[in-house]
Write a protein that holds these residues in place. Structure first.
Motif, PDB file in Angstrom:
ATOM      1  N   GLU A   5      60.294  18.310  15.617  1.00 47.21           N
ATOM      2  CA  GLU A   5      61.831  18.825  15.347  1.00 47.21           C
ATOM      3  C   GLU A   5      62.350  19.956  15.669  1.00 47.21           C
ATOM      4  O   GLU A   5      63.280  20.390  16.190  1.00 47.21           O
ATOM      5  CB  GLU A   5      61.948  18.595  13.825  1.00 47.21           C
ATOM      6  N   ARG A   6      61.395  21.238  15.495  1.00 43.19           N
ATOM      7  CA  ARG A   6      61.958  22.468  16.015  1.00 43.19           C
ATOM      8  C   ARG A   6      61.955  22.310  17.630  1.00 43.19           C
ATOM      9  O   ARG A   6      62.965  22.999  18.278  1.00 43.19           O
ATOM     10  CB  ARG A   6      60.733  23.653  15.863  1.00 43.19           C
ATOM     11  N   HIS A  13      60.275  18.771  -2.772  1.00 44.22           N
ATOM     12  CA  HIS A  13      60.838  18.187  -1.432  1.00 44.22           C
ATOM     13  C   HIS A  13      60.494  19.337  -0.366  1.00 44.22           C
ATOM     14  O   HIS A  13      60.406  20.426  -0.368  1.00 44.22           O
ATOM     15  CB  HIS A  13      62.420  18.076  -1.371  1.00 44.22           C
ATOM     16  N   ASP A  14      59.760  18.534   0.731  1.00 44.03           N
ATOM     17  CA  ASP A  14      59.373  19.497   1.835  1.00 44.03           C
ATOM     18  C   ASP A  14      60.627  19.541   2.935  1.00 44.03           C
ATOM     19  O   ASP A  14      60.955  18.671   3.472  1.00 44.03           O
ATOM     20  CB  ASP A  14      58.036  18.684   2.681  1.00 44.03           C
ATOM     21  N   ASP A  15      61.084  20.676   3.000  1.00 46.15           N
ATOM     22  CA  ASP A  15      62.385  20.928   3.530  1.00 46.15           C
ATOM     23  C   ASP A  15      62.171  21.657   4.853  1.00 46.15           C
ATOM     24  O   ASP A  15      63.082  22.189   5.667  1.00 46.15           O
ATOM     25  CB  ASP A  15      63.378  21.732   2.639  1.00 46.15           C
ATOM     26  N   SER A  16      60.834  21.816   5.264  1.00 50.69           N
ATOM     27  CA  SER A  16      60.397  22.438   6.659  1.00 50.69           C
ATOM     28  C   SER A  16      60.657  21.480   7.836  1.00 50.69           C
ATOM     29  O   SER A  16      60.588  20.234   7.629  1.00 50.69           O
ATOM     30  CB  SER A  16      58.813  23.006   6.393  1.00 50.69           C
ATOM     31  N   PHE A  17      60.732  22.152   8.916  1.00 48.60           N
ATOM     32  CA  PHE A  17      60.844  21.417  10.237  1.00 48.60           C
ATOM     33  C   PHE A  17      59.484  21.231  10.853  1.00 48.60           C
ATOM     34  O   PHE A  17      58.590  22.115  10.847  1.00 48.60           O
ATOM     35  CB  PHE A  17      61.637  22.047  11.045  1.00 48.60           C
ATOM     36  N   SER A  18      59.078  19.997  11.291  1.00 46.50           N
ATOM     37  CA  SER A  18      57.772  19.779  12.182  1.00 46.50           C
ATOM     38  C   SER A  18      58.041  20.370  13.530  1.00 46.50           C
ATOM     39  O   SER A  18      59.097  20.851  13.858  1.00 46.50           O
ATOM     40  CB  SER A  18      57.672  18.303  12.320  1.00 46.50           C
TER      41      SER A  18
END
Length: 225
Positions: free
Chosen positions: A11-12, A3-8
């Motif tokens: 979003e940041r 699962h990709d739980d990073s922020f774009s």
């Protein structure tokens, strides 16, 4: 694939905008009620805060009654007069001109409390820093503040109040500590700078003067903005 739980990047940017544009709101509240669904999301954000030993020491008192608001405003008025007397005459004159609360104007108030013994006398992480449960509750307040800003709600923290007055008016038992009384409501606009900065009370300190390297007082290289 995990699962990709990073922020774009977008979003940041939204999160940083929310932090930067949060304001302590004390005026210009609209009479529009705060919908239950919105309040629920804001309180859920508070409840998602980090807490020492996963203690979750907070509770939230929602206040809409005008009689209760009037009693709280009376408590503020007494405390505010006492506070004004502590400043030098010129500073006191500026202090008295400031708008420091919106207790009667805001559609609702939130009192955030801390129940220190919710998990018993020994709490993981609080053994050597006993105030960590109080700090945890303040994290919940900050979550509420940021979630409210994302919901286009203004929030003002009223701290010029006797804790005993808060206990008496809101029926808070002695072992539980009232941490924050928040005025919450929609506003017609958010100011671009803090009220106290615009009023000439204080200026924002330069970040570079507050970042040290390895030891307190040893200035680090400039922080990239």
């Amino acid at each position: 694939m995990g699962h990709d739980d990073s922020f774009s990047g977008d979003e940041r940017a939204v999160i940083y905008r929310c932090i930067t544009e949060r304001r302590d709101v004390r005026r210009n509240f609209l009479p529009d009620p705060v919908p239950d669904a919105v309040l629920g999301r804001v309180l859920a954000a508070g409840h998602a805060a980090p807490s020492v030993g996963f203690l979750q020491p907070w509770s939230f008192i929602v206040i809409r009654d005008q009689g209760t608001k009037s009693a709280l405003h009376g408590a503020f008025t007494r405390a505010n007069a006492e506070a004004a007397a502590l400043f030098e005459p010129e500073r006191a004159q500026l202090y008295r001109s400031l708008k420091l609360e919106g207790i009667r104007e805001a559609p609702l108030l939130l009192c955030v409390t801390c129940e220190r013994d919710r998990a018993g006398p020994v709490v993981l992480g609080r053994t050597h820093q006993s105030e960590m449960d109080i700090y945890s509750t303040v994290c919940a307040v900050q979550n509420i503040w940021l979630a409210a800003r994302a919901e286009n709600l203004g929030v003002g923290w009223v701290s010029i109040l006797s804790l005993q007055d808060l206990r008496d008016i809101l029926g808070i038992p002695d072992p539980i500590i009232p941490i924050a009384l928040l005025c919450v409501g929609y506003v017609d606009h958010f100011e671009t700078t803090p009220d106290l900065e615009r009023a000439g009370w204080r200026k924002r300190l330069p970040l570079d003067d507050l970042v040290f390297s390895e030891r307190f007082g040893a200035l680090a290289d400039k922080v990239a903005s």
